[in-house]
Every structure is written in structure tokens, then in C-alpha cells.
Design a protein around this motif. Structure first.
Motif, mmCIF file in Angstrom:
data_model
loop_
_atom_site.group_PDB
_atom_site.id
_atom_site.type_symbol
_atom_site.label_atom_id
_atom_site.label_comp_id
_atom_site.label_asym_id
_atom_site.label_seq_id
_atom_site.Cartn_x
_atom_site.Cartn_y
_atom_site.Cartn_z
ATOM 1 N N HIS A 192 0.830 -1.200 0.000
ATOM 2 C CA HIS A 192 0.000 0.000 0.000
ATOM 3 C C HIS A 192 0.869 1.256 0.000
ATOM 4 C CE1 HIS A 192 -2.816 3.030 1.790
ATOM 5 N NE2 HIS A 192 -3.479 2.609 0.733
ATOM 6 N N THR A 193 2.005 1.213 0.666
ATOM 7 C CA THR A 193 2.905 2.381 0.671
ATOM 8 C C THR A 193 3.421 2.668 -0.737
ATOM 9 O OG1 THR A 193 4.738 0.929 1.272
ATOM 10 C CG2 THR A 193 3.606 2.070 3.074
ATOM 11 N N GLN A 195 0.679 4.426 -2.528
ATOM 12 C CA GLN A 195 0.576 5.816 -2.072
ATOM 13 C C GLN A 195 1.652 6.683 -2.716
ATOM 14 O OE1 GLN A 195 0.745 5.040 2.155
ATOM 15 N NE2 GLN A 195 -1.416 5.601 2.392
ATOM 16 N N GLU A 248 0.657 7.400 -6.211
ATOM 17 C CA GLU A 248 -0.434 8.382 -6.234
ATOM 18 C C GLU A 248 0.106 9.788 -6.016
ATOM 19 O OE1 GLU A 248 -4.557 6.412 -4.735
ATOM 20 O OE2 GLU A 248 -3.039 6.739 -3.196
ATOM 21 N N GLU A 249 1.025 9.943 -5.070
ATOM 22 C CA GLU A 249 1.607 11.262 -4.797
ATOM 23 C C GLU A 249 2.383 11.777 -6.001
ATOM 24 O OE1 GLU A 249 3.916 10.598 -1.281
ATOM 25 O OE2 GLU A 249 2.132 10.421 -0.008
#
Length: 148
Positions: free
Chosen positions: A113-114, A117, A120-121
Motif C-alpha cells: 500500500h505504501t 501511495q 499516487e503522490e
């Protein structure tokens, strides 16, 4: 830039045609050649202006790339592998009891998940917020420029 280059190419083709001997040598072809040369000058100026704009737009990107070139290859390989896995189909799950989130690609691997993320960033992945993040929700989808 492509449109301006096609204008230059058109004028060059027309000049070639006018000078090929296809037309009788009199005053009419000379007038057309003069007009075409003027149009070629204008098209060349427009193409050069477009090229300057493109170079100006790319300079900040090249400067940023040069600043981070040391670890860029490894990050690119990781990003590429992750984006290919997501593009092949992936599902984002949130476990109701623990609240932990995970991403499972259709090809089988789990994506942390990291990692999702961070992508996404960086603007490489966009999460579909139209569906709840419960088992079976829609996959995160790469942006159109993500795989270029």
C-alpha cells in the motif's frame, strides 16, 4: 511543432516541383517561386519559434532529471513494474477488521500500500473513489501519461 514542420516540408516540396522542369520557363513560375520562397521563410520562422517554445518547456524537466539521475534508473524500473502490474488489472482491498489496505494485481503479485501511495503522490496512479474500498472494489488506474 509538427504542424509548423509540415508547413516547411510543403514549401520545400512545392519549390522542388516548380524547379523540376514540369512547367514552361516563363514569368509565371518565377513569380510562384518567389512567393513560395517567402512562404518558406515564414514557415521556417514559425517552426523555429515553436522549437524554442518546446526547448523552453523541456529545460526545467531536464534540469530536474539531471538532479536526480543517480537513483532514477532504479526508481524507473520499480515504477514501471508496478504500473505494468496495475495496468494489467488490480484490486484495492481494505480489511474491515484491521483497516489495513492492500493491492492485488491480476497477474498475482501484491503491491504494498505504501508503494501505491507513493505512485499516487507522484501522479502516476489515480484511485477510483467512485466505489467503496471493500473486497471487490475497482482497481486504481494509471493516468494516461503514466506508461510513457
Amino acid at each position: 511543432m509538427a504542424n509548423t514542420q509540415s508547413g516547411v516540408t510543403f514549401c520545400l516540396s512545392l519549390l522542388h516541383r516548380l524547379s523540376s522542369g514540369e512547367f514552361d520557363v516563363d514569368d509565371a513560375p518565377f513569380a510562384r517561386i518567389d512567393r513560395t520562397v517567402d512562404q518558406l521563410e515564414e514557415a521556417t520562422e514559425a517552426r523555429d519559434a515553436a522549437a524554442r517554445k518546446v526547448i523552453a518547456a523541456l529545460e526545467p524537466i531536464e534540469a530536474a532529471t539531471a538532479a536526480t539521475a543517480s537513483d532514477a534508473k532504479q526508481r524507473w524500473a520499480d515504477d514501471h513494474a508496478t504500473l505494468l502490474a496495475i495496468a494489467g488489472g488490480a484490486k484495492l482491498y481494505e480489511y474491515l477488521l484491521t483497516g489495513r489496505m492492500s493491492v492485488t494485481a491480476a497477474s498475482g503479485p501484491r503491491i504494498p500500500h505504501t508503494t501505491l501511495q507513493r505512485r499516487e503522490e507522484a501522479g502516476l496512479v489515480v484511485r477510483d473513489t467512485g466505489h467503496p474500498v471493500t473486497p471487490g472494489s475497482r482497481s486504481p488506474s494509471p493516468t494516461p501519461d503514466a506508461l510513457r
